[in-house]
Structures are given as structure tokens and as C-alpha cells.
Motif scaffolding. Structure first.
Motif, short mmCIF file in Angstrom:
data_model
loop_
_atom_site.label_atom_id
_atom_site.label_comp_id
_atom_site.label_asym_id
_atom_site.label_seq_id
_atom_site.Cartn_x
_atom_site.Cartn_y
_atom_site.Cartn_z
N VAL A 5 -1.54 -10.62 -2.89
CA VAL A 5 -0.96 -10.58 -1.55
C VAL A 5 0.11 -11.66 -1.48
O VAL A 5 -0.18 -12.85 -1.65
CB VAL A 5 -2.02 -10.80 -0.45
CG1 VAL A 5 -1.37 -10.80 0.93
CG2 VAL A 5 -3.10 -9.72 -0.54
N ARG A 7 2.40 -13.62 0.75
CA ARG A 7 2.60 -14.00 2.15
C ARG A 7 3.97 -14.64 2.30
O ARG A 7 4.17 -15.78 1.92
CB ARG A 7 1.48 -14.93 2.60
CG ARG A 7 0.16 -14.22 2.71
CD ARG A 7 -0.99 -15.09 3.18
NE ARG A 7 -2.19 -14.28 3.34
CZ ARG A 7 -3.01 -13.96 2.34
NH1 ARG A 7 -2.77 -14.37 1.12
NH2 ARG A 7 -4.08 -13.21 2.58
N PRO A 33 5.85 -4.29 4.55
CA PRO A 33 6.00 -3.97 5.98
C PRO A 33 7.38 -3.40 6.28
O PRO A 33 8.37 -3.74 5.65
CB PRO A 33 5.84 -5.33 6.65
CG PRO A 33 6.38 -6.30 5.64
CD PRO A 33 6.01 -5.72 4.29
N TYR A 38 3.26 -0.38 7.66
CA TYR A 38 3.34 -0.78 6.26
C TYR A 38 3.51 0.47 5.41
O TYR A 38 2.90 1.51 5.68
CB TYR A 38 2.07 -1.53 5.82
CG TYR A 38 2.14 -3.02 6.10
CD1 TYR A 38 2.34 -3.92 5.06
CD2 TYR A 38 2.03 -3.51 7.39
CE1 TYR A 38 2.43 -5.30 5.31
CE2 TYR A 38 2.11 -4.87 7.65
CZ TYR A 38 2.31 -5.76 6.61
OH TYR A 38 2.39 -7.10 6.84
N ARG A 155 -0.92 -3.86 9.49
CA ARG A 155 -1.14 -5.23 8.98
C ARG A 155 -1.49 -5.13 7.50
O ARG A 155 -2.04 -4.14 7.04
CB ARG A 155 -2.29 -5.91 9.70
CG ARG A 155 -2.06 -6.17 11.15
CD ARG A 155 -3.28 -6.87 11.79
NE ARG A 155 -3.01 -7.17 13.17
CZ ARG A 155 -2.36 -8.26 13.58
NH1 ARG A 155 -1.93 -9.14 12.72
NH2 ARG A 155 -2.15 -8.47 14.87
N ALA A 156 -1.21 -6.21 6.76
CA ALA A 156 -1.54 -6.25 5.34
C ALA A 156 -3.04 -6.08 5.12
O ALA A 156 -3.47 -5.47 4.14
CB ALA A 156 -1.05 -7.55 4.73
N SER A 157 -3.85 -6.59 6.04
CA SER A 157 -5.31 -6.47 5.90
C SER A 157 -5.75 -5.00 5.92
O SER A 157 -6.70 -4.63 5.24
CB SER A 157 -6.03 -7.26 7.00
OG SER A 157 -5.67 -6.78 8.28
N GLU A 164 -7.09 -2.39 -2.08
CA GLU A 164 -7.36 -3.64 -2.81
C GLU A 164 -7.75 -3.31 -4.26
O GLU A 164 -8.58 -2.44 -4.51
CB GLU A 164 -8.47 -4.44 -2.14
CG GLU A 164 -8.69 -5.78 -2.81
CD GLU A 164 -9.59 -6.72 -2.00
OE1 GLU A 164 -9.64 -7.90 -2.37
OE2 GLU A 164 -10.22 -6.27 -1.04
N ILE A 170 0.85 -6.52 -2.41
CA ILE A 170 0.99 -6.24 -0.99
C ILE A 170 1.82 -7.38 -0.43
O ILE A 170 1.45 -8.55 -0.56
CB ILE A 170 -0.36 -6.17 -0.25
CG1 ILE A 170 -1.22 -5.03 -0.80
CG2 ILE A 170 -0.14 -6.02 1.26
CD1 ILE A 170 -2.63 -5.01 -0.25
N ASP A 172 2.95 -9.37 2.64
CA ASP A 172 2.38 -9.61 3.97
C ASP A 172 3.38 -10.38 4.83
O ASP A 172 3.71 -11.52 4.53
CB ASP A 172 1.08 -10.41 3.81
CG ASP A 172 0.36 -10.66 5.14
OD1 ASP A 172 0.92 -10.31 6.20
OD2 ASP A 172 -0.74 -11.22 5.10
N ASP A 173 3.83 -9.74 5.91
CA ASP A 173 4.69 -10.42 6.89
C ASP A 173 4.11 -10.24 8.29
O ASP A 173 4.84 -10.09 9.27
CB ASP A 173 6.12 -9.88 6.81
CG ASP A 173 7.10 -10.74 7.62
OD1 ASP A 173 6.86 -11.96 7.75
OD2 ASP A 173 8.09 -10.19 8.12
#
Length: 194
Positions: A5, A7, A33, A38, A155-157, A164, A170, A172-173
Motif C-alpha cells: 500500500v 500512501r 484512486p 478506486y 477507499r484503499a481499505s 489483498e 494499491i 492510497d490517497d
């Protein structure tokens, strides 16, 4: 495979995106994103990479993909017989959540357009997606980063929940701005239609 991930809020965006951009060029899958949702991205010119998107999502192969570009500079490599309306609409609404249906060139593999003679192209209006697309310097298919039939990832989550250790990166923003997919405008008919 271990998913990394990235970030982007933690440092220099261009520097942090080098590895994901390189992965896209090589034909690997990268979630990133946009202002809408996403996307699960792959190099649109590598058929095996595009095929991997369908497999990962469980997406029917008769469902065409949207190609994402940083700007219009390469549009004529991917689309032909482009109407003047495209350029006018591009100037007024792009980058942004607007997808154009245009007649496709032979550069794109058939799998991208599900065998149709058209291609869907958009120019996301999100700083990280813009930078990633510029650095990768390839057209990128990027359907929503979720298993088909599940809610789109905002969201990245959410992407991690479905992918995963199935994809290498991934980006993540944080949360996406809009949370819904782009408007699609068909410019291949006599009268443009949504």
C-alpha cells in the motif's frame, strides 16, 4: 504475492508513484484512486494484463472496460474518426468524471472493448491518478476496484478487502471525492447520447 500500500500523503507523490507506474508499464495490476472510485488498473496495450482484470474481478468478458488517460495527447492512437464535439467537450469538462465512447483503433486489444468497434475513454480529475497516468505513460484500463457485484471501492481499505495479496500495489490517497462512477457519453451516434 504481498500487496504494498503506497500512501501518497506521506511524501513526494512523483517519487512514491515510480514503482506503481513501472508496474503498470510491465503489465502488473495497480489499484489507484480517481475522483469517482478506486480503479483496478492494467496496461490497456497488454492483453494478458487486461485478462487479469477480468479474472480478479470475476467480471464477464462481454463487459467493456474504460481506458484512462492523463490528457488528450494520445487520443488519436486509441480512437479514430473523432468528432469535433469530443474536443469541445474535452475543453469544457476534462479532466473530470466524463467517459467518451469513440470508434477504436486497432492498437487496443479486442478484450478491452469486449469485441466492440468502440472504446470508452476518460481523463480522471484526481491529482494522484493524473500523476500515475503521466508517469506510466501507457493507456490504463481501470474498472472499479471491487469484485463484480460488490459496492465500488471508495477507499484503499475497500480495495484491500477484495484484493489483498492478489495485486502488487494499491495507491492510497484517502477517500474518493465523488464515490460514484463517471457519466458515459456516446459520441458514435448521429446525436450524442448519455
Amino acid at each position: 504475492m504481498k500487496t504494498e500500500v503506497v500512501r501518497v500523503s506521506t511524501g513526494n507523490v512523483a517519487e512514491l508513484l515510480q514503482a506503481p507506474a513501472s508496474a503498470l508499464r510491465r503489465g502488473e495490476i495497480v489499484a489507484f484512486p480517481t475522483e469517482t472510485v478506486y480503479g483496478l488498473g492494467a496496461n490497456a496495450l497488454i492483453e494478458a494484463a487486461v485478462q487479469q482484470i477480468f479474472l480478479l474481478k470475476g467480471r464477464p468478458q462481454d463487459n467493456p472496460l474504460i481506458v484512462h488517460l492523463a490528457d488528450k495527447t494520445k487520443i488519436e492512437q486509441l480512437a479514430k474518426n473523432i468528432p469535433q464535439e469530443f474536443y469541445q467537450l474535452y475543453e469544457a469538462f476534462c479532466p473530470g468524471p466524463l467517459t467518451f465512447i469513440l470508434e477504436k483503433t486497432d492498437l487496443l486489444p479486442e478484450i478491452v472493448s469486449a469485441g466492440l468497434s468502440t472504446v470508452a475513454i476518460r481523463f480522471p480529475d484526481q491529482r494522484v491518478s493524473q500523476e500515475l497516468l503521466r508517469l506510466a505513460d501507457v493507456p490504463v484500463v481501470a474498472p472499479s476496484a471491487n469484485i463484480s457485484g460488490r459496492p465500488s471501492a471508495t477507499r484503499a481499505s475497500h480495495v484491500l478487502d477484495d484484493f489483498e495479496d492478489k495485486i502488487p500495489f494499491i495507491v492510497d490517497d484517502g477517500a474518493t471525492e465523488l464515490g460514484v462512477e463517471s457519466t458515459v457519453l456516446d459520441l458514435c451516434s448521429q446525436v450524442p447520447r448519455i
